[in-house]
Scaffold this active site. Structure first.
Site, PDB file in Angstrom:
ATOM      1  N   ARG A 224     -57.947  19.451  69.661  1.00  0.00           N
ATOM      2  CA  ARG A 224     -59.127  20.324  69.721  1.00  0.00           C
ATOM      3  C   ARG A 224     -59.921  20.143  68.424  1.00  0.00           C
ATOM      4  O   ARG A 224     -59.340  19.927  67.351  1.00  0.00           O
ATOM      5  CB  ARG A 224     -58.720  21.800  69.859  1.00  0.00           C
ATOM      6  CG  ARG A 224     -58.310  22.205  71.269  1.00  0.00           C
ATOM      7  CD  ARG A 224     -59.480  22.159  72.258  1.00  0.00           C
ATOM      8  NE  ARG A 224     -59.120  22.609  73.599  1.00  0.00           N
ATOM      9  CZ  ARG A 224     -58.843  21.809  74.629  1.00  0.00           C
ATOM     10  NH1 ARG A 224     -58.826  20.492  74.478  1.00  0.00           N
ATOM     11  NH2 ARG A 224     -58.568  22.316  75.816  1.00  0.00           N
ATOM     12  N   HIS A 272     -64.541  13.792  75.183  1.00  0.00           N
ATOM     13  CA  HIS A 272     -63.499  14.662  75.764  1.00  0.00           C
ATOM     14  C   HIS A 272     -62.965  14.081  77.078  1.00  0.00           C
ATOM     15  O   HIS A 272     -63.009  14.720  78.131  1.00  0.00           O
ATOM     16  CB  HIS A 272     -64.025  16.089  75.986  1.00  0.00           C
ATOM     17  CG  HIS A 272     -62.920  17.106  76.038  1.00  0.00           C
ATOM     18  ND1 HIS A 272     -62.996  18.346  75.465  1.00  0.00           N
ATOM     19  CD2 HIS A 272     -61.678  17.043  76.601  1.00  0.00           C
ATOM     20  CE1 HIS A 272     -61.871  19.016  75.681  1.00  0.00           C
ATOM     21  NE2 HIS A 272     -61.047  18.238  76.366  1.00  0.00           N
TER      22      HIS A 272
HETATM   23  P1  NDP Z   1     -47.939  22.556  74.201  1.00  0.00           P
HETATM   24  O1  NDP Z   1     -48.159  24.025  74.109  1.00  0.00           O
HETATM   25  O2  NDP Z   1     -46.928  22.039  75.162  1.00  0.00           O
HETATM   26  O3  NDP Z   1     -47.554  21.977  72.763  1.00  0.00           O
HETATM   27  C1  NDP Z   1     -48.136  22.428  71.591  1.00  0.00           C
HETATM   28  C2  NDP Z   1     -47.339  21.902  70.413  1.00  0.00           C
HETATM   29  O4  NDP Z   1     -47.970  22.342  69.210  1.00  0.00           O
HETATM   30  C3  NDP Z   1     -45.900  22.433  70.386  1.00  0.00           C
HETATM   31  O5  NDP Z   1     -45.019  21.441  69.932  1.00  0.00           O
HETATM   32  C4  NDP Z   1     -46.002  23.570  69.369  1.00  0.00           C
HETATM   33  O6  NDP Z   1     -44.792  23.842  68.691  1.00  0.00           O
HETATM   34  C5  NDP Z   1     -46.992  22.984  68.398  1.00  0.00           C
HETATM   35  N1  NDP Z   1     -47.605  24.047  67.600  1.00  0.00           N
HETATM   36  C6  NDP Z   1     -48.360  25.080  68.010  1.00  0.00           C
HETATM   37  N2  NDP Z   1     -48.699  25.863  66.965  1.00  0.00           N
HETATM   38  C7  NDP Z   1     -48.134  25.303  65.874  1.00  0.00           C
HETATM   39  C8  NDP Z   1     -48.098  25.650  64.498  1.00  0.00           C
HETATM   40  N3  NDP Z   1     -48.710  26.737  64.040  1.00  0.00           N
HETATM   41  N4  NDP Z   1     -47.409  24.840  63.661  1.00  0.00           N
HETATM   42  C9  NDP Z   1     -46.776  23.753  64.118  1.00  0.00           C
HETATM   43  N5  NDP Z   1     -46.754  23.360  65.409  1.00  0.00           N
HETATM   44  C10 NDP Z   1     -47.432  24.144  66.276  1.00  0.00           C
HETATM   45  O7  NDP Z   1     -49.378  21.920  74.481  1.00  0.00           O
HETATM   46  P2  NDP Z   1     -49.716  20.525  75.180  1.00  0.00           P
HETATM   47  O8  NDP Z   1     -48.885  19.471  74.561  1.00  0.00           O
HETATM   48  O9  NDP Z   1     -49.697  20.672  76.654  1.00  0.00           O
HETATM   49  O10 NDP Z   1     -51.258  20.365  74.770  1.00  0.00           O
HETATM   50  C11 NDP Z   1     -51.638  20.302  73.403  1.00  0.00           C
HETATM   51  C12 NDP Z   1     -53.141  20.436  73.297  1.00  0.00           C
HETATM   52  O11 NDP Z   1     -53.779  19.245  73.761  1.00  0.00           O
HETATM   53  C13 NDP Z   1     -53.753  21.521  74.170  1.00  0.00           C
HETATM   54  O12 NDP Z   1     -53.627  22.804  73.563  1.00  0.00           O
HETATM   55  C14 NDP Z   1     -55.187  21.077  74.275  1.00  0.00           C
HETATM   56  O13 NDP Z   1     -55.915  21.684  73.231  1.00  0.00           O
HETATM   57  C15 NDP Z   1     -55.126  19.569  74.059  1.00  0.00           C
HETATM   58  N6  NDP Z   1     -55.561  18.820  75.251  1.00  0.00           N
HETATM   59  C16 NDP Z   1     -56.613  17.963  75.146  1.00  0.00           C
HETATM   60  C17 NDP Z   1     -57.041  17.230  76.228  1.00  0.00           C
HETATM   61  C18 NDP Z   1     -58.156  16.250  76.106  1.00  0.00           C
HETATM   62  O14 NDP Z   1     -58.600  15.677  77.104  1.00  0.00           O
HETATM   63  N7  NDP Z   1     -58.650  15.974  74.916  1.00  0.00           N
HETATM   64  C19 NDP Z   1     -56.390  17.366  77.547  1.00  0.00           C
HETATM   65  C20 NDP Z   1     -55.260  18.264  77.538  1.00  0.00           C
HETATM   66  C21 NDP Z   1     -54.883  18.964  76.428  1.00  0.00           C
HETATM   67  P3  NDP Z   1     -43.507  24.415  69.499  1.00  0.00           P
HETATM   68  O15 NDP Z   1     -43.013  23.223  70.287  1.00  0.00           O
HETATM   69  O16 NDP Z   1     -42.571  24.800  68.428  1.00  0.00           O
HETATM   70  O17 NDP Z   1     -44.002  25.520  70.360  1.00  0.00           O
END
Ligand code: NDP
Length: 309
Positions: A224, A272
């Site tokens: 993002r 995007h």
């Molecule tokens: P998930 O919720 O499965 O994974 C998020 C990861 O980020 C987890 O490993 C989580 O840790 C980690 N995380 C969150 N907050 C923190 C923090 N404060 N410190 C450290 N690590 C953190 O999301 P997805 O993998 O499904 O998707 C990730 C992002 O990709 C989405 O939120 C979206 O914004 C983006 N996206 C973009 C697309 C595009 O076309 N450009 C399409 C789809 C998604 P933990 O495992 O410990 O919870």
């Protein structure tokens, strides 16, 4: 009869109506799927955060909101939403992201641009290091980050990942928490951002964290826009600390025509497109979650409202 409201932009209805009806039939669900219902008759809301529906208060009978997107930053703080909120996991998103991330990582790793853009027809052999000699770091080891880390590991990269909670995955060097951020980024040559947009992750790539990377590192952001402090990134590109940034997401989308990223020689903008929810596959995810709700089983992929993702 289960009443399912489709609350997304009208062009999405054209893409999703047939796949959703097929998936409901496949799962044996007797569904009335519509663009409009009296709110108090709705059982489930299939939702895109840019929908006109922003006040959930009248949906008194609904059991869940099922998001068509992975990112929920535009809905998670909605004070009228007290229903369970599930985000999209699967639905083609993972495969698409793995392909996009692997492609853009290999572009930087192999130095492809030097051969693709060579107007003077110079014969300039430059052999890249092997992937095993390259530290690649993925911030975010969730559904998408972990799948990308596995793919990059299979190519041979020294792959590091960073998450909020501890993780263990074969062949991936896992870091977590505030204290794990620096070791994950330290001297990384390619960094990929797959974190959600939450108050805890905004500006995670800033002047300080960018300075931890190997000089000339590539930054790839399909996560993002707010994950990056744009002013610091442009300064780091200008100084050479960052060699190239490939950016798919931005604070304002579409990226304004006069934004410095468009004209910067070390920035690649993609609109995007890193990964898109595929209607046929996403419809199966939605149908499965409605089946769960009807059986009294837990919903899959529920968002933790406190954490914001
Ligand atoms: P998930 O919720 O499965 O994974 C998020 C990861 O980020 C987890 O490993 C989580 O840790 C980690 N995380 C969150 N907050 C923190 C923090 N404060 N410190 C450290 N690590 C953190 O999301 P997805 O993998 O499904 O998707 C990730 C992002 O990709 C989405 O939120 C979206 O914004 C983006 N996206 C973009 C697309 C595009 O076309 N450009 C399409 C789809 C998604 P933990 O495992 O410990 O919870």
């Amino acid at each position: 009869m289960i009443n399912v409201l489709f609350a997304a932009r009208s062009e999405r209805w054209d893409q999703y109506e047939t796949p959703l009806r097929a998936a409901f039939t496949e799962d044996g669900l007797d569904v009335d799927l519509r663009l409009d219902f009296p709110p108090h008759e709705v059982d489930y809301i299939v939702y895109a955060p840019n929908s006109l529906l922003q006040d959930f208060t009248p949906y008194t009978r609904a059991k869940a909101v099922l998001n068509l997107w992975a990112g929920v930053e535009a809905v998670v703080d909605n004070p009228t939403l007290t229903l369970p909120l599930a985000r999209m996991v699967g639905g083609g998103l993972t495969e698409g992201m793995v392909e996009w991330v692997t492609g853009h990582t290999l572009r930087h790793h192999l130095g492809m641009d030097a051969h693709i853009i060579n107007p003077s027809h110079a014969w300039r052999p430059r052999v890249p290091p092997l992937a095993s000699e390259r530290k690649v770091t993925i911030l975010g080891l969730g559904a998408l980050g972990l799948a990308c880390a596995n793919a990059l590991t299979s190519v041979g990269f020294e792959t590091h990942g960073w998450s909020r909670s501890p993780k263990a995955a074969p062949d991936i060097i896992c870091h977590h928490g505030a204290e794990g951020l620096r070791p994950s980024l330290d001297q990384a040559q390619i960094v990929i951002l797959l974190l959600p947009d939450t108050p805890a992750t905004q500006d995670i790539m800033n002047a300080e964290t960018l300075s931890w990377l190997a000089p000339g590192a590539a930054l790839i952001n399909p996560g993002r826009g707010p994950l990056i402090d744009d002013t610091s990134l442009i300064a780091a590109l200008d100084s050479g600390q960052i060699g190239h940034a490939t950016l798919d997401v931005f604070r304002t989308e579409p990226l304004p025509k006069d934004h410095p990223y468009w004209a910067h020689p070390k920035v690649t903008v993609t609109p995007h497109v890193a990964s898109e929810t595929r209607p046929v596959l996403a419809a199966q995810v939605i149908a499965r979650n409605i089946s769960n709700g009807e059986k009294g089983a837990p919903f899959e992929h529920l968002v933790d409202r406190r954490l914001g993702y």
